[in-house]
Design a protein around this motif. Structure first.
Motif, PDB file in Angstrom:
ATOM      1  N   ARG A 119       0.850  -1.188   0.000  1.00 14.64           N
ATOM      2  CA  ARG A 119       0.000   0.000   0.000  1.00 14.64           C
ATOM      3  C   ARG A 119       0.887   1.240   0.000  1.00 14.64           C
ATOM      4  NH1 ARG A 119      -3.579   2.959   4.519  1.00 14.64           N
ATOM      5  NH2 ARG A 119      -5.347   3.647   3.242  1.00 14.64           N
ATOM      6  N   LEU A 120       0.746   2.038  -1.037  1.00 11.68           N
ATOM      7  CA  LEU A 120       1.495   3.284  -1.148  1.00 11.68           C
ATOM      8  C   LEU A 120       0.660   4.441  -0.609  1.00 11.68           C
ATOM      9  CD1 LEU A 120       2.987   2.973  -4.753  1.00 11.68           C
ATOM     10  CD2 LEU A 120       3.874   2.056  -2.600  1.00 11.68           C
ATOM     11  N   SER A 121       1.350   5.394  -0.005  1.00 17.94           N
ATOM     12  CA  SER A 121       0.709   6.616   0.465  1.00 17.94           C
ATOM     13  C   SER A 121       1.460   7.818  -0.076  1.00 17.94           C
ATOM     14  CB  SER A 121       0.696   6.674   1.999  1.00 17.94           C
ATOM     15  OG  SER A 121       0.003   5.596   2.552  1.00 17.94           O
ATOM     16  N   CYS A 122       0.732   8.891  -0.271  1.00 22.34           N
ATOM     17  CA  CYS A 122       1.346  10.144  -0.721  1.00 22.34           C
ATOM     18  C   CYS A 122       0.630  11.288  -0.028  1.00 22.34           C
ATOM     19  CB  CYS A 122       1.243  10.287  -2.226  1.00 22.34           C
ATOM     20  SG  CYS A 122       1.733  11.914  -2.838  1.00 22.34           S
ATOM     21  N   ALA A 123       1.375  12.024   0.767  1.00 19.41           N
ATOM     22  CA  ALA A 123       0.807  13.148   1.493  1.00 19.41           C
ATOM     23  C   ALA A 123       1.306  14.457   0.895  1.00 19.41           C
ATOM     24  CB  ALA A 123       1.179  13.068   2.962  1.00 19.41           C
ATOM     25  N   ALA A 124       0.374  15.328   0.565  1.00 21.41           N
ATOM     26  CA  ALA A 124       0.717  16.649   0.045  1.00 21.41           C
ATOM     27  C   ALA A 124       0.638  17.667   1.175  1.00 21.41           C
ATOM     28  CB  ALA A 124      -0.248  17.041  -1.065  1.00 21.41           C
ATOM     29  N   SER A 125       1.654  18.513   1.257  1.00 25.42           N
ATOM     30  CA  SER A 125       1.668  19.526   2.314  1.00 25.42           C
ATOM     31  C   SER A 125       2.147  20.854   1.752  1.00 25.42           C
ATOM     32  CB  SER A 125       2.584  19.080   3.460  1.00 25.42           C
ATOM     33  OG  SER A 125       3.915  18.940   2.997  1.00 25.42           O
TER      34      SER A 125
END
Length: 122
Positions: free
Chosen positions: A19-25
């Motif tokens: 499971r890949l995650s990508c958080a934008a900040s």
């Protein structure tokens, strides 16, 4: 002004899951679409899956039925659940945020993460 940070890549045997995650900040007002792309050695970068702010999704034919993209708009985070992985899924996976509106300046901008390696062994 905006950073995308991917996580969740690694080495897995064929048939396994990741499971890949990508958080934008950053100074984000809104994000239209978020997507996952991948690039294998010697090949062009290709779209894997895309999800709009409204939840509409689109998948590459090669991953339909195996991968699922989802999104948490409140957290500006996109996920990619990858099941039944195959050796041909081996690639660097990149997160993309499309048509991002910022709180600081007008306009829409596109951003990319640095990528996370996914390796599927046979």
């Amino acid at each position: 002004q905006v950073q995308l940070v991917e996580s969740g890549g690694g080495l897995v045997q064929a048939g396994g899951s990741l499971r890949l995650s990508c958080a934008a900040s950053g100074s984000i007002f809104s994000i239209n679409a978020m997507a996952w792309y991948r690039q294998a050695p010697g090949k062009q970068r290709e779209l894997v899956a895309l999800i709009t702010s409204g939840g509409s999704t689109n998948y590459a034919d090669s991953v339909k039925g195996r991968f699922t993209i989802s999104r948490d708009n409140a957290k500006n985070t996109v996920y990619l659940q990858m099941n039944s992985l195959k050796p041909e899924d081996t690639a660097v996976y990149y997160c993309n945020a499309d048509s991002v509106r910022l709180t600081t300046i007008p306009g829409k901008y596109d951003y990319w993460g640095r990528g996370t390696q996914v390796t599927v062994s046979s």
